[in-house]
Design an enzyme around this catalytic site. Structure first.
Site, short mmCIF file in Angstrom:
data_model
loop_
_atom_site.label_atom_id
_atom_site.label_comp_id
_atom_site.label_asym_id
_atom_site.label_seq_id
_atom_site.Cartn_x
_atom_site.Cartn_y
_atom_site.Cartn_z
N HIS A 83 9.41 -3.49 -9.07
CA HIS A 83 8.09 -2.86 -9.55
C HIS A 83 6.93 -3.55 -8.67
CE1 HIS A 83 7.54 -6.51 -12.19
NE2 HIS A 83 6.28 -6.38 -11.68
N GLU A 90 0.84 -1.35 -0.10
CA GLU A 90 -0.04 -0.02 -0.01
C GLU A 90 0.96 1.09 -0.09
OE1 GLU A 90 -2.94 -0.03 3.08
OE2 GLU A 90 -3.24 -2.27 3.10
N SER A 121 4.60 -11.71 -10.49
CA SER A 121 6.04 -10.82 -10.42
C SER A 121 6.63 -11.34 -9.17
CB SER A 121 5.37 -9.52 -10.39
OG SER A 121 5.60 -9.06 -11.82
N LYS A 139 31.22 0.72 -26.59
CA LYS A 139 30.18 0.83 -27.22
C LYS A 139 30.06 0.09 -28.44
CE LYS A 139 29.81 5.86 -26.11
NZ LYS A 139 29.78 7.04 -26.78
N ASP A 171 15.15 -4.57 -11.95
CA ASP A 171 13.93 -4.84 -11.55
C ASP A 171 13.97 -5.72 -10.20
OD1 ASP A 171 11.09 -4.66 -11.23
OD2 ASP A 171 10.93 -5.95 -12.63
#
Length: 465
Positions: free
Chosen positions: A119, A58, A225, A283, A149
């Protein structure tokens, strides 16, 4: 011709936690009551399921409704609006409440550490973790990393927990069996099975995240998840994080963060209080047939180096533009994205072995990664009775410590008198130079906690316990 529309979505909304330290053997076949031999995953799951948790969060968002919606990527909005993930309320310019569900897995029973997705718990003010046996614990964020994540949550007053054993995800092969556990659509703890469909997978998104996923066809939906992806021994091989689907539901394409990658980040958070990303200093892009032909190599997979940053780790190791990096620490690379993710989630200062192709010949080199100062991720407050304080390592001039980077209004930290910019340099006369040392001092559970704080030219102690 119509353009195909695919949804790449996070799957926060259910939780299943592994809470036992064990090495379960894949019990095939299972002997039933009649003495019949029946192939079954039940014996392994009976040991694993108690190690899986459900996470209820929450919180409130300060931004307006328009800004909140703008902050959610287009491909994720359907998930946020379907009533399964998060619900928002409040006037446009007022703090907006949200609630959500997710999954996680206990990786340290003694400390009560739960591994989940960033998330799932991002911006949460209240975290409640429920075990399979119905017990509930309050949780707090130890640290999190948005770019990969991953988040680490600690249970308050953990008792009688068990933890899952981590597998070496670098040893996975396409075709290995997998089992996913979670709470899809809020139905409750659910187990599905499949195989490893691919390794080193990237979704091809432009989000800037570090993607080195395990792809599986085990059914994964919203609510999985943060839940575990395990092997037939009941060992953790990945953390379920996203799916690709034309409809938003299971289409047999799900992605999990490899356990080795997640564990590397967790250890950095616990040791340093932050993620210290490694930096190679190149790169490049994906190797394709045209590039391979132009540079005279038979190699078809790897990371093509288009530029080497002067004085970088790669430059010092002798890597040059035009090289094709084909493996890291003995593990073959399929893409530049895979190399990027593995480098970024390996800690700064770590030595790695790279194999690359130059002029058709393979060469090997050891590289010590530098620190990517621009993409560190700091931990949140871990200090008892000081909720609401965000912490970050501080090192300027001759002063080292832990800085209070922000304070939530009316929080316990604010009521105790802490201010943004305060620097913690000690605990109970013990010098503290970073978040890792602060955590270790508090892990000893001292009977009293007095923080030595620098504020401008002032130096004082704040008694918080």
């Amino acid at each position: 011709m119509k353009k195909k529309s695919f949804i790449l979505t996070s799957i926060a909304l259910g939780l299943s936690v592994l809470s036992t330290s064990f090495v379960a053997q894949a019990s095939f076949p299972f002997i039933d009551a009649d003495g019949q031999q029946i192939p079954s995953l039940a014996p392994m799951l009976e040991k694993v399921l108690p190690t899986v948790v459900s996470i209820n969060v929450e919180g409130k968002q300060k931004s307006s409704r328009q800004n909140s919606e703008d902050a959610i990527p287009e491909e994720f909005r359907r998930f946020f609006e379907d009533g399964f993930g998060f619900s928002f309320g409040g006037m446009d310019n007022s703090p907006r409440s949200f609630r959500g569900l997710g999954s996680g897995v206990i990786i340290n029973a003694q400390k009560g550490y739960v591994l989940t997705n960033n998330h799932v718990v991002d911006q949460a003010d209240k975290i409640t973790v429920m075990l399979q046996d119905g017990r509930e614990f309050k949780g707090k964020i130890v640290g999190k990393d948005e770019m990969s994540d991953i988040a680490l949550v600690q249970l308050e007053n953990p008792k009688n927990l068990t933890e899952i054993k981590l597998a070496d995800s670098d040893k996975l092969r396409v075709g290995d069996f997998t089992v996913a556990i979670g709470n899809p659509f809020g139905l409750g703890q659910t187990t599905t099975s499949g195989i490893v469909s691919a390794l080193g997978r990237s979704t091809g998104s432009d989000s800037g995240t570090y993607e080195n996923y395990i792809q599986t066809d085990a059914a994964v939906n919203r609510g999985n998840s943060g839940g575990p992806l395990i092997n037939l021994k009941g060992e953790l091989i990945g953390i379920n994080t996203a799916i690709i689907s034309p409809s938003g539901g299971n289409a047999g394409i799900a992605f999990a963060i490899p356990s080795n990658m997640a564990n590397s980040l967790v250890q950095q958070i616990l040791e340093f209080g932050e993620v210290r990303r490694g930096l190679l200093g190149i790169k490049g892009g994906e190797l394709n047939a045209d590039l391979a032909k132009a540079f005279g190599t038979d190699t078809q997979q790897g990371a093509f180096v288009s530029e080497v940053i002067p004085n970088s780790a790669a430059d010092k190791a002798g890597i040059k533009a035009g090289d094709v990096i084909i493996s890291i620490n003995g593990q073959k690379l399929k893409s530049f994205a895979e190399l990027r993710a593995k480098i970024a989630t390996t800690g700064a200062g770590k030595a790695i072995d790279l194999t690359y192709v130059r002029d058709g010949k393979e060469k090997e080199v050891k590289v010590t990664l530098q620190s990517d100062e621009q993409s560190k991720t700091s931990a949140r407050s871990l200090i008892p009775n000081l909720e609401g304080a965000e912490l970050s390592n501080y090192s300027k001039k001759s002063i080292k410590g832990v800085e209070i980077t922000s304070i939530k209004p009316k929080s316990m930290a604010a009521k105790r008198g802490l201010e943004e910019g305060d620097i913690i340099i000690g605990v109970n006369r013990q010098a503290i130079e970073n978040l890792g040392e602060l955590r270790k001092a508090l892990d000893k559970e001292p009977s009293a906690i007095a923080l030595n704080i620098l504020r401008g030219d002032s130096n004082f102690y704040l008694l918080i316990k």
